[in-house]
Design an enzyme around this catalytic site. Sequence first.
Site, mmCIF file in Angstrom:
data_model
loop_
_atom_site.group_PDB
_atom_site.id
_atom_site.type_symbol
_atom_site.label_atom_id
_atom_site.label_comp_id
_atom_site.label_asym_id
_atom_site.label_seq_id
_atom_site.Cartn_x
_atom_site.Cartn_y
_atom_site.Cartn_z
ATOM 1 C CB SER A 176 -137.313 -4.758 -14.451
ATOM 2 O OG SER A 176 -136.628 -4.948 -13.245
ATOM 3 C CG ASP A 225 -130.382 -0.906 -14.522
ATOM 4 O OD1 ASP A 225 -130.253 -1.287 -13.337
ATOM 5 O OD2 ASP A 225 -131.364 -1.180 -15.214
ATOM 6 C CG HIS A 261 -133.985 -0.713 -12.967
ATOM 7 N ND1 HIS A 261 -133.685 -1.612 -13.967
ATOM 8 C CD2 HIS A 261 -135.082 -1.210 -12.342
ATOM 9 C CE1 HIS A 261 -134.558 -2.615 -13.924
ATOM 10 N NE2 HIS A 261 -135.425 -2.396 -12.957
#
Lengths: 348, 348
Positions: A138, A292, A321
């Site tokens: 991320s 995601d 995610h």
Amino acid sequence: MSDYYSEETHGPHEFFELGDVELESGITLPNARIAYKTHGSLNEGRDNAILFPHMWSGTPKAMEIFIGQGRPLDPSRYFIILPGQFANGFSSSPSNTPPPFDGGAFPNVTIGDDVRAQHRLVSERYRIERLELVLGWSMGAEQTYEWAVRFPDMVKRALPFAGTAKTTPHDYLFVRAHEDALKSDPAWNDGFYRDSSDVHVGLRRHAQIWSVMGLCPEFYSAEAWRGVGFTSVEDFVKRFWEAYFLPMDPNNLIWMGWKWRHGDVSRHTGGDLAAALGRITARTYVVPFAHDMFFPPGDCEAEQRLIPNSTFRIVDSLWAHFAMFCMTASDREQIDACIGDLLKEEVT
Amino acid sequence: MSDYYSEETHGPHEFFELGDVELESGITLPNARIAYKTHGSLNEGRDNAILFPHMWSGTPKAMEIFIGQGRPLDPSRYFIILPGQFANGFSSSPSNTPPPFDGGAFPNVTIGDDVRAQHRLVSERYRIERLELVLGWSMGAEQTYEWAVRFPDMVKRALPFAGTAKTTPHDYLFVRAHEDALKSDPAWNDGFYRDSSDVHVGLRRHAQIWSVMGLCPEFYSAEAWRGVGFTSVEDFVKRFWEAYFLPMDPNNLIWMGWKWRHGDVSRHTGGDLAAALGRITARTYVVPFAHDMFFPPGDCEAEQRLIPNSTFRIVDSLWAHFAMFCMTASDREQIDACIGDLLKEEVT
């Protein structure tokens, strides 16, 4: 402030004192520092180091779940540095900086600021010239890309999980909506509150938006929360999402969010993303997570095509995610396999 | 209140007075009414009627863009009824109901309440026994499903665009987050404000969340807003999303949202969705929109498989859920083709 950002909660940290740092914004942050953790030992050749920056909302502790004997990130073999980032609550942050940069007056910080600080840690404290691997999830993936583009000679392998080198416009709007949920609480008061728990309504509102955007429709349709000890959707929203965010500092989240949504390696090349990604010499795996909603696999694949020596892989998980939380054995195994396979590759 | 909910803005309406209506909640709403529009003429056999309920946030006017000479919904051939729904600002709504049910005290209303009211309009005012077609988009699709399950003998053809018969848990969380964005404005004041524009901060916050969830990543990556006269993402957020929602009444949106997220035809069959959809006798096209973040095609297809005489089709558009706004000629043509093809099918 709450005692969330304490070594009692997050374990011991080391600190690297940066002195007065001129940020990309043009503001100089006095007495800046980044907190970090390490596992394993740097060898004599200084060539067994791995750098693993953490995600938005996290601290170095969050990445420790991937480190262990017999696992790809084995501390008996590698020297693993878990660097902090600005605004994470341990490094220089809205929550711990004195006036004039306290709370809502903290300057905007960027992925570039983080990576320059991490670079000084790696180069000055450890005199490492080349990292075996830089990886992250991320916002940690954003930092991985920044490393690979900014310091290509120092990054032998790169492994960005579920992140992009340039934040997409949709992702930008997504993150801004999160920030605004926090700011919508009158107790936020432009970032000047006495205790972060005063802003609990904003933190709960923010948690609720994360419950929508942080996962995916398939997760909820399959009631995947059942497999990890929750008893209803509402129970999951309360005990997973609200419990996760409530102890945190709203300003820290907002300032990390600003950083996230302005991530863009193409500012090194006058806005030319292909040119920026073309600079990468690391052997690279680009690994998005199925479903995601922040970093759809298609967005990641479009960037992967611009990276010379790269491979595209997908981690398949209903946790979307949040596959990186390793709530299932399958998620942990797939992620470990990516790390292990990349480390096994001979790279000159 | 603003003058948004006026015939000046939305054209002339007719009204069907329902008298005192016992809602599904158990509350009786006195002097309830639904507003509606019609196009074309009912023939002598009373067998040329089409019912086209509108979406959340809309009014009957929104569906008029599909009606025209030479188009599938041709008023020279069909009698097209555009029924209103509760809380749309013209029918009985928070914004127009006297105490004790004014503003924030308006009772919760359901898709079932809407459809029972529409059924009385169709049966009592027009003495129609069977509708050639019931179609609708989004919450209009929820109403279409409710019609087809509740009154199967009256629905010859059904065409739900971009909606589900049972709201998914993810969609539920999505809609609740929208509502909470409105409620987060202190000026909302539990639904008791003097003028809807007093709640403009909540309406803007709500518009911003819609800018994220209402479209899709691909829309913004392709900068599809350029094709329809916008000059940047921010320009699009302001002049498309904020301009759309700012004139509306926050309570009306919240009460319609409650209805949306509680939509579920399986309450007719003790929670058995397969049994509920198995009741449908209409020839049915289930038509989701590609990239729709509220009603992903997979969710619609799962329901379609439970509908005996049904066909699955996808409208492909970067406008995702908002393909129904027909911002491009391709969107309008694909939607018209679905309506035209279904009306052409011989159905006994």
